[in-house]
Design an enzyme around this catalytic site. Structure first.
Site, PDB file in Angstrom:
ATOM      1  N   ARG A 119       0.828  -1.194   0.000  1.00 57.26           N
ATOM      2  CA  ARG A 119       0.000   0.000   0.000  1.00 57.26           C
ATOM      3  C   ARG A 119       0.868   1.253   0.000  1.00 57.26           C
ATOM      4  NH1 ARG A 119      -3.142   2.013   4.620  1.00 57.26           N
ATOM      5  NH2 ARG A 119      -4.913   3.232   3.904  1.00 57.26           N
ATOM      6  N   LYS A 184       2.106  -8.937  11.714  1.00 52.87           N
ATOM      7  CA  LYS A 184       1.598  -8.933  10.342  1.00 52.87           C
ATOM      8  C   LYS A 184       1.889 -10.256   9.647  1.00 52.87           C
ATOM      9  CE  LYS A 184       1.590  -6.349   6.017  1.00 52.87           C
ATOM     10  NZ  LYS A 184       1.893  -5.082   5.324  1.00 52.87           N
ATOM     11  N   ARG A 314      -2.403   1.504  14.380  1.00 46.95           N
ATOM     12  CA  ARG A 314      -1.460   0.826  15.275  1.00 46.95           C
ATOM     13  C   ARG A 314      -2.115   0.583  16.622  1.00 46.95           C
ATOM     14  NH1 ARG A 314       0.807   0.655  11.089  1.00 46.95           N
ATOM     15  NH2 ARG A 314       2.954   1.216  10.528  1.00 46.95           N
TER      16      ARG A 314
END
Length: 317
Positions: A119, A184, A314
């Site tokens: 992204r 992630k 976050r």
């Protein structure tokens, strides 16, 4: 274009995880040992981890489960193309470049991406044969506005497939990531082509960490996780099949039909988070998404919506 036929053949030989001597390999290819060394160097540039032991030869650090069109088609028989391009700059770019010849549901998968992107143009670490690099084309006749929330729906699809194959508690992170144990695991990149008022050409890119080792710290600068060993050909087939079915449903029903699924899988549901918007930090408690795909934050007793742009989510715990 550089010819990768012999390096790919070398990978097929080494994929058994056994040692193969330089002499054996040189004889196999009809070239010198120096020629084999050049191929070995190329493999290392692709992120393949190799052992070299004097008197024994070369061996992969672990066996490779290579992509195989026949195996994929055993799991998923379709009229759509599922094209395997072992070495590619970017699976998304590959499909973008050939939109005119594609049908909704056509896919591309790769073993290695030299110019993988995430992204906002970020570089994506994409070593050979250890992860999933997958892109699908889809045509939205309703236009670009109909793509709102699409990355969220793709996240739900992939999370459910990975949960099924691994038994692990995979979660979604707004707007385009998958998480495992707060790290992630995967990223989704949806790219659109088309003019306002026309149909939208959508390219959906999916990258999943499976057996990645030693990622480049200049590219991977956050905590990351691996799913572990799965049948990559089965994974490709399941993603292609389920995504095609779900995108048809999304066209008919929109994001609203998937909000409960998102909330069930939301990694940050009811947790303190911070949004990074440029140099600004906005804090709140995550409260899922709305019908437009906006992130809902509880702040001072009120629920506020945030969507798109340069927002980065976050944990604030």
């Amino acid at each position: 274009m550089r010819n990768h036929q012999n390096p790919l053949k070398l990978i097929e030989i080494l994929a058994d995880g056994q040692f193969h001597s330089g002499e054996e390999l040189a004889a196999n290819f009809g070239i010198t040992r120096a020629g084999i060394n050049k191929y070995i160097k190329m493999l290392r540039e692709w992120g393949i981890v190799l052992s070299s032991v004097q008197g024994k030869g070369y061996c992969l650090a672990s066996r490779l489960d290579l992509l195989n069109k026949t195996k994929i088609e055993q799991y998923y028989q379709s009229d759509n193309q599922i094209e395997i391009v072992p070495i590619i700059d970017s699976t998304n770019q590959y499909l973008l470049d050939k939109i005119a010849s594609l049908t909704s549901g056509d896919c591309c998968v790769a073993e290695f991406q030299s110019k993988a992107r995430g992204r906002r143009g970020r570089q994506w670490f994409a070593p050979f044969g250890t992860n999933l690099y997958f892109s699908m084309y889809w045509r939205l006749d309703q236009g670009i506005a109909a793509a709102m929330g699409l990355s969220l729906v793709v996240g739900i699809v992939v999370a459910n497939i990975l949960r099924q194959l691994s038994g692990k508690n995979i979660k979604v992170k707004w707007p385009n990531d998958l998480y495992l144990d707060d790290q992630k695991l995967a990223g989704i990149l949806v790219e659109l082509a088309g003019k306002t008022g026309d149909c939208a050409h959508v390219i959906i890119g999916i990258g999943v960490n499976l057996m990645m080792t030693h990622p480049d710290p200049s590219i991977v600068n956050q905590k990351w996780a691996n799913l572990g060993e799965v049948d990559r050909n089965l994974l490709v087939a399941k993603v292609a099949q389920t995504l095609k079915q779900t995108l048809t449903e999304f066209e008919q029903k929109g994001l609203t039909a998937f909000i409960n699924d998102w909330n069930r899988l939301d990694n940050f549901a009811n947790r303190p988070v911070k949004l990074l918007i440029g140099d600004h930090i906005i804090r709140g408690v995550a409260k899922g998404i709305n019908e437009q795909g906006a992130l809902m934050l509880e702040q001072n007793g009120k629920i506020n919506a945030y969507i798109g742009g340069e927002i980065s989510l976050r944990s604030d715990e």
